[in-house]
Design an enzyme around this catalytic site. Sequence first.
Site: not given
Length: 123
Positions: A39, A45, A64
Amino acid sequence: MRVICSYSDDIYTLIDSLSHHPDIKILKIKNYLEHPKPSGYRSVHVLIEVPVYFLKETKQMTVEIQFRTIAMDFWASLEHSLRYKNDWKSPELSEKLQTIADNINDLENDMLTIRKAIDRLDD
């Protein structure tokens, strides 16, 4: 948790700092800067384990952290509201969003190059 940085190299500096902290254990890193999602999404992360102190005990908790630059956060926030809140599936618009993500990445790299040039002048 989300951390917004000015430059992409700030992200790596912060992750390196976390890795040297004795109470923090890095469990996993998903690097969408080096490997953007189809995308156009870019971010890093990091899954960490941290101690959480309660009155009578300490528990290890998994957290996270999403590290993004200002520009990555701008793109991701608008892309999310355009794509998911409106529930559209258009290859042409997806391609346009990918192109915009690439353009933002180029712009960020140019800004980082300028910052590094200025830093060298100060040395």
